[in-house]
Write a protein that holds these residues in place. Structure first.
Motif, PDB file in Angstrom:
ATOM      1  N   LEU A 160      37.949  34.663 -86.034  1.00  0.00           N
ATOM      2  CA  LEU A 160      37.017  34.972 -84.949  1.00  0.00           C
ATOM      3  C   LEU A 160      35.639  35.361 -85.467  1.00  0.00           C
ATOM      4  O   LEU A 160      34.787  35.800 -84.686  1.00  0.00           O
ATOM      5  CB  LEU A 160      37.580  36.107 -84.083  1.00  0.00           C
ATOM      6  N   ASP A 161      35.428  35.226 -86.775  1.00  0.00           N
ATOM      7  CA  ASP A 161      34.113  35.479 -87.345  1.00  0.00           C
ATOM      8  C   ASP A 161      33.920  34.585 -88.561  1.00  0.00           C
ATOM      9  O   ASP A 161      34.852  33.930 -89.028  1.00  0.00           O
ATOM     10  CB  ASP A 161      33.915  36.957 -87.689  1.00  0.00           C
ATOM     11  N   ALA A 162      32.696  34.549 -89.060  1.00  0.00           N
ATOM     12  CA  ALA A 162      32.362  33.639 -90.155  1.00  0.00           C
ATOM     13  C   ALA A 162      33.170  33.914 -91.411  1.00  0.00           C
ATOM     14  O   ALA A 162      33.447  32.992 -92.191  1.00  0.00           O
ATOM     15  CB  ALA A 162      30.861  33.741 -90.463  1.00  0.00           C
ATOM     16  N   ARG A 190      51.692  38.075 -75.989  1.00  0.00           N
ATOM     17  CA  ARG A 190      51.245  39.180 -76.841  1.00  0.00           C
ATOM     18  C   ARG A 190      50.306  38.670 -77.918  1.00  0.00           C
ATOM     19  O   ARG A 190      50.147  37.473 -78.103  1.00  0.00           O
ATOM     20  CB  ARG A 190      52.432  39.903 -77.474  1.00  0.00           C
ATOM     21  N   ARG A 191      49.723  39.624 -78.635  1.00  0.00           N
ATOM     22  CA  ARG A 191      48.687  39.289 -79.600  1.00  0.00           C
ATOM     23  C   ARG A 191      48.788  40.226 -80.801  1.00  0.00           C
ATOM     24  O   ARG A 191      49.073  41.420 -80.645  1.00  0.00           O
ATOM     25  CB  ARG A 191      47.326  39.415 -78.916  1.00  0.00           C
ATOM     26  N   HIS A 192      48.549  39.669 -81.990  1.00  0.00           N
ATOM     27  CA  HIS A 192      48.562  40.448 -83.220  1.00  0.00           C
ATOM     28  C   HIS A 192      47.273  40.178 -83.991  1.00  0.00           C
ATOM     29  O   HIS A 192      46.551  39.212 -83.727  1.00  0.00           O
ATOM     30  CB  HIS A 192      49.762  40.060 -84.089  1.00  0.00           C
ATOM     31  N   GLY A 193      47.030  41.034 -84.980  1.00  0.00           N
ATOM     32  CA  GLY A 193      45.841  40.868 -85.793  1.00  0.00           C
ATOM     33  C   GLY A 193      46.077  40.077 -87.060  1.00  0.00           C
ATOM     34  O   GLY A 193      45.116  39.640 -87.706  1.00  0.00           O
ATOM     35  N   THR A 194      47.359  39.874 -87.428  1.00  0.00           N
ATOM     36  CA  THR A 194      47.718  39.146 -88.646  1.00  0.00           C
ATOM     37  C   THR A 194      49.068  38.474 -88.435  1.00  0.00           C
ATOM     38  O   THR A 194      49.807  38.772 -87.485  1.00  0.00           O
ATOM     39  CB  THR A 194      47.837  40.084 -89.864  1.00  0.00           C
ATOM     40  N   TRP A 195      49.419  37.576 -89.374  1.00  0.00           N
ATOM     41  CA  TRP A 195      50.721  36.917 -89.302  1.00  0.00           C
ATOM     42  C   TRP A 195      51.871  37.879 -89.624  1.00  0.00           C
ATOM     43  O   TRP A 195      53.024  37.593 -89.275  1.00  0.00           O
ATOM     44  CB  TRP A 195      50.770  35.724 -90.253  1.00  0.00           C
ATOM     45  N   ASP A 196      51.591  38.997 -90.283  1.00  0.00           N
ATOM     46  CA  ASP A 196      52.661  39.970 -90.527  1.00  0.00           C
ATOM     47  C   ASP A 196      52.748  41.001 -89.409  1.00  0.00           C
ATOM     48  O   ASP A 196      53.290  42.088 -89.582  1.00  0.00           O
ATOM     49  CB  ASP A 196      52.509  40.636 -91.900  1.00  0.00           C
ATOM     50  N   ARG A 197      52.188  40.621 -88.250  1.00  0.00           N
ATOM     51  CA  ARG A 197      52.370  41.339 -86.997  1.00  0.00           C
ATOM     52  C   ARG A 197      51.692  42.711 -86.973  1.00  0.00           C
ATOM     53  O   ARG A 197      52.158  43.628 -86.298  1.00  0.00           O
ATOM     54  CB  ARG A 197      53.857  41.453 -86.632  1.00  0.00           C
ATOM     55  N   PRO A 199      48.940  45.336 -85.648  1.00  0.00           N
ATOM     56  CA  PRO A 199      48.417  45.464 -84.281  1.00  0.00           C
ATOM     57  C   PRO A 199      47.091  44.726 -84.109  1.00  0.00           C
ATOM     58  O   PRO A 199      46.270  44.652 -85.026  1.00  0.00           O
ATOM     59  CB  PRO A 199      48.235  46.981 -84.125  1.00  0.00           C
ATOM     60  N   TRP A 200      46.893  44.203 -82.912  1.00  0.00           N
ATOM     61  CA  TRP A 200      45.656  43.500 -82.590  1.00  0.00           C
ATOM     62  C   TRP A 200      44.508  44.488 -82.464  1.00  0.00           C
ATOM     63  O   TRP A 200      44.604  45.523 -81.800  1.00  0.00           O
ATOM     64  CB  TRP A 200      45.838  42.750 -81.276  1.00  0.00           C
ATOM     65  N   ASN A 201      43.412  44.150 -83.115  1.00  0.00           N
ATOM     66  CA  ASN A 201      42.193  44.946 -83.058  1.00  0.00           C
ATOM     67  C   ASN A 201      41.062  44.048 -82.569  1.00  0.00           C
ATOM     68  O   ASN A 201      40.678  43.104 -83.268  1.00  0.00           O
ATOM     69  CB  ASN A 201      41.857  45.511 -84.436  1.00  0.00           C
ATOM     70  N   VAL A 208      46.291  36.350 -83.857  1.00  0.00           N
ATOM     71  CA  VAL A 208      47.497  35.538 -83.697  1.00  0.00           C
ATOM     72  C   VAL A 208      47.989  35.763 -82.273  1.00  0.00           C
ATOM     73  O   VAL A 208      48.368  36.876 -81.913  1.00  0.00           O
ATOM     74  CB  VAL A 208      48.604  35.926 -84.702  1.00  0.00           C
ATOM     75  N   SER A 209      47.934  34.719 -81.453  1.00  0.00           N
ATOM     76  CA  SER A 209      48.285  34.832 -80.035  1.00  0.00           C
ATOM     77  C   SER A 209      49.559  34.071 -79.723  1.00  0.00           C
ATOM     78  O   SER A 209      49.770  32.972 -80.242  1.00  0.00           O
ATOM     79  CB  SER A 209      47.144  34.293 -79.167  1.00  0.00           C
ATOM     80  N   VAL A 210      50.370  34.653 -78.862  1.00  0.00           N
ATOM     81  CA  VAL A 210      51.613  34.036 -78.428  1.00  0.00           C
ATOM     82  C   VAL A 210      51.538  33.796 -76.918  1.00  0.00           C
ATOM     83  O   VAL A 210      51.303  34.733 -76.150  1.00  0.00           O
ATOM     84  CB  VAL A 210      52.842  34.907 -78.752  1.00  0.00           C
ATOM     85  N   HIS A 211      51.703  32.539 -76.516  1.00  0.00           N
ATOM     86  CA  HIS A 211      51.765  32.171 -75.100  1.00  0.00           C
ATOM     87  C   HIS A 211      53.089  31.475 -74.809  1.00  0.00           C
ATOM     88  O   HIS A 211      53.742  30.949 -75.723  1.00  0.00           O
ATOM     89  CB  HIS A 211      50.602  31.232 -74.743  1.00  0.00           C
ATOM     90  N   ARG A 212      53.470  31.462 -73.554  1.00  0.00           N
ATOM     91  CA  ARG A 212      54.710  30.807 -73.128  1.00  0.00           C
ATOM     92  C   ARG A 212      54.393  29.769 -72.049  1.00  0.00           C
ATOM     93  O   ARG A 212      53.573  30.026 -71.149  1.00  0.00           O
ATOM     94  CB  ARG A 212      55.706  31.825 -72.586  1.00  0.00           C
ATOM     95  N   ARG A 213      55.045  28.615 -72.144  1.00  0.00           N
ATOM     96  CA  ARG A 213      54.869  27.613 -71.103  1.00  0.00           C
ATOM     97  C   ARG A 213      55.533  28.079 -69.820  1.00  0.00           C
ATOM     98  O   ARG A 213      56.685  28.535 -69.822  1.00  0.00           O
ATOM     99  CB  ARG A 213      55.454  26.264 -71.523  1.00  0.00           C
ATOM    100  N   ASN A 214      54.820  27.956 -68.726  1.00  0.00           N
ATOM    101  CA  ASN A 214      55.368  28.330 -67.442  1.00  0.00           C
ATOM    102  C   ASN A 214      56.524  27.423 -67.069  1.00  0.00           C
ATOM    103  O   ASN A 214      56.503  26.221 -67.357  1.00  0.00           O
ATOM    104  CB  ASN A 214      54.288  28.250 -66.355  1.00  0.00           C
TER     105      ASN A 214
END
Length: 215
Positions: A160-162, A190-197, A199-201, A208-214
């Motif tokens: 999300l940044d250079a 849900r959302r995380h800040g890294t692949w090792d889960r 917390p999102w900052n 790292v974002s997780v979405h589900r198909r409706n």
């Protein structure tokens, strides 16, 4: 042509990755860097471990924007039924040489058409989202969603940044990604800040974002 593929037009959108890639030599060197890190004992499989935390093998996983296949190869080794797809011909060539056990396909995600059954999880790692062709984010998420079974997951990690992006690649605002997911028929989980889960900052440079198909 693979039995998994449906023919797509010859002219594909020119991705931002195509502007910074450097042919088969660069693709080989790209993978070599990860091989060298792994040889030193460093963990280079955070994305695969993240997938394991969400669902066990032998789930069907699509590695969308697979590059040279580092993640898909690990998922196959763990027992997942994994397909890797990437728009870069050289990256796919390296992946095929390294791992004939995984199915590798060359397609642009904004025009993704596969004959294989729907996947339980689609993974977009390695800055796939900001490296898409300009103006194709919504089309890519719609095509990806079309390949996810109802209730299945879409996981994306990107900078999300250079500091977390290749030089010259512009930031894709997180709001734009979330909006594209919503329009495509995905719900935020849900959302995380890294692949090792970690917390999102919101002030952090990676997501790292997780979405589900409706359903």
């Amino acid at each position: 042509m693979s039995e998994h593929e449906i023919p797509v037009p010859e002219s594909e959108p020119r991705t931002r990755w195509s502007e910074v890639s450097g042919g088969i030599g660069a693709a080989t060197a790209y993978q070599r860097r990860f091989d060298e890190l792994a040889a030193k004992g460093l963990d280079v499989h955070g994305e695969a471990s993240f997938v394991q935390s969400l669902l066990p093998p032998p789930a069907r996983v699509l590695d969308a924007g697979c590059g040279t296949g580092r993640v898909a190869t690990q998922l196959t080794a763990l027992g997942y039924h994994c397909v890797g797809v990437d728009a870069d011909r050289d990256m796919i060539e390296v992946a095929r040489r390294r791992d004939p056990a995984t199915t590798w396909l060359q397609q642009d995600l904004s025009r993704l058409h596969l004959r294989s059954q729907a996947f339980q999880l689609v993974l977009l790692a390695g800055n796939v989202v900001p490296l898409l062709a300009p103006g194709t984010l919504l089309a890519a998420m719609e095509r990806i969603t079309a390949h996810v079974e109802p209730g299945g997951l879409v996981v994306a990690g990107f900078g999300l940044d250079a500091a977390h992006l290749p030089a010259g690649v512009p930031v894709t605002p997180l709001e734009d990604y979330d909006n594209a997911c919503t329009v495509a028929g995905l719900s935020f989980l849900r959302r995380h800040g890294t692949w090792d889960r970690q917390p999102w900052n919101p002030e952090g440079g990676y997501v790292v974002s997780v979405h589900r198909r409706n359903d």
